[in-house]
Design a protein around this motif. Structure first.
Motif, short mmCIF file in Angstrom:
data_model
loop_
_atom_site.label_atom_id
_atom_site.label_comp_id
_atom_site.label_asym_id
_atom_site.label_seq_id
_atom_site.Cartn_x
_atom_site.Cartn_y
_atom_site.Cartn_z
N PHE A 118 0.82 -1.21 0.00
CA PHE A 118 0.00 0.00 0.00
C PHE A 118 0.86 1.26 0.00
O PHE A 118 1.95 1.28 0.54
CB PHE A 118 -0.91 0.03 1.24
CG PHE A 118 -1.88 -1.11 1.31
CD1 PHE A 118 -3.09 -1.04 0.66
CD2 PHE A 118 -1.56 -2.26 2.00
CE1 PHE A 118 -3.99 -2.08 0.72
CE2 PHE A 118 -2.46 -3.32 2.07
CZ PHE A 118 -3.67 -3.23 1.42
N LEU A 119 0.31 2.30 -0.60
CA LEU A 119 0.86 3.64 -0.52
C LEU A 119 -0.24 4.55 0.03
O LEU A 119 -1.39 4.44 -0.38
CB LEU A 119 1.27 4.16 -1.90
CG LEU A 119 2.45 3.48 -2.57
CD1 LEU A 119 2.60 3.99 -4.00
CD2 LEU A 119 3.73 3.72 -1.79
N PRO A 120 0.10 5.45 0.93
CA PRO A 120 -0.91 6.37 1.46
C PRO A 120 -1.20 7.49 0.46
O PRO A 120 -0.45 7.72 -0.49
CB PRO A 120 -0.26 6.93 2.72
CG PRO A 120 1.20 6.84 2.45
CD PRO A 120 1.39 5.62 1.58
N ARG A 121 -2.29 8.19 0.69
CA ARG A 121 -2.67 9.33 -0.16
C ARG A 121 -1.57 10.37 -0.19
O ARG A 121 -1.31 10.99 -1.21
CB ARG A 121 -3.97 9.95 0.34
CG ARG A 121 -4.46 11.12 -0.50
CD ARG A 121 -5.83 11.60 -0.06
NE ARG A 121 -5.89 11.98 1.33
CZ ARG A 121 -5.67 13.23 1.77
NH1 ARG A 121 -5.39 14.19 0.92
NH2 ARG A 121 -5.76 13.50 3.05
N ASP A 122 -0.87 10.54 0.94
CA ASP A 122 0.22 11.52 0.99
C ASP A 122 1.31 11.22 -0.04
O ASP A 122 1.99 12.12 -0.51
CB ASP A 122 0.83 11.58 2.39
CG ASP A 122 -0.06 12.33 3.36
OD1 ASP A 122 -1.01 12.99 2.89
OD2 ASP A 122 0.20 12.26 4.57
#
Length: 150
Positions: A118-122
């Protein structure tokens, strides 16, 4: 598509995903001000260019609007020579920040075989497009030497 255009799309997606894209109070399913439709269109454009920049041999990009209570999602599944990648961008429920899911794919219809990352929205707000490409390229496995000779 240029690196600047892709970074602009990343920032736009991050902004859209920071808002509530569902619209559970009736009227229309495109969310308040049609943001859901903009998210799905921008997501597809971004993922098509991403597939080309990753050098995928074949790929499919799709968007699923879902219902009125969700953001919907945009996804890419594509293949290099010996393996591939699956990427999905969506607005997580329950306030979770991980909005970009990616994993290795073994074939063009493989939606579940590998470990999710996963990658965060940031990351979409701050990461450079080149760094994002490098992150996704870590999943690529080199094929046999004869595949590269020519």
């Amino acid at each position: 598509m240029s690196v600047q255009s892709q970074e602009k799309n990343m920032r736009k997606l991050a902004g859209l995903l920071g808002r509530d894209l569902s619209y559970i109070w009736g009227e229309r399913e495109s969310g308040p001000n049609g943001d859901k439709k903009v998210f799905l269109n921008t997501g597809k454009t971004f993922l098509r260019a991403l597939a080309k920049d990753l050098g995928l041999q074949e790929y499919n990009v799709s968007a699923n609007p879902g219902g009125i209570a969700v953001s919907g999602d945009c996804s890419l599944i594509g293949m290099w020579h010996s393996n591939g990648i699956y990427v999905m961008i969506t607005q997580a429920s329950f306030g979770l920040e991980e909005l970009v899911l990616y994993r290795e794919a073994r074939h063009i219809r493989d939606y579940s075989s590998s470990r999710n990352r996963f990658l965060p929205r940031d990351a979409l707000k701050t990461m450079s497009y080149s760094r994002l490409l490098n992150e996704f390229r870590t999943l690529r496995k080199e094929g046999n030497a004869y595949e590269w000779a020519a």
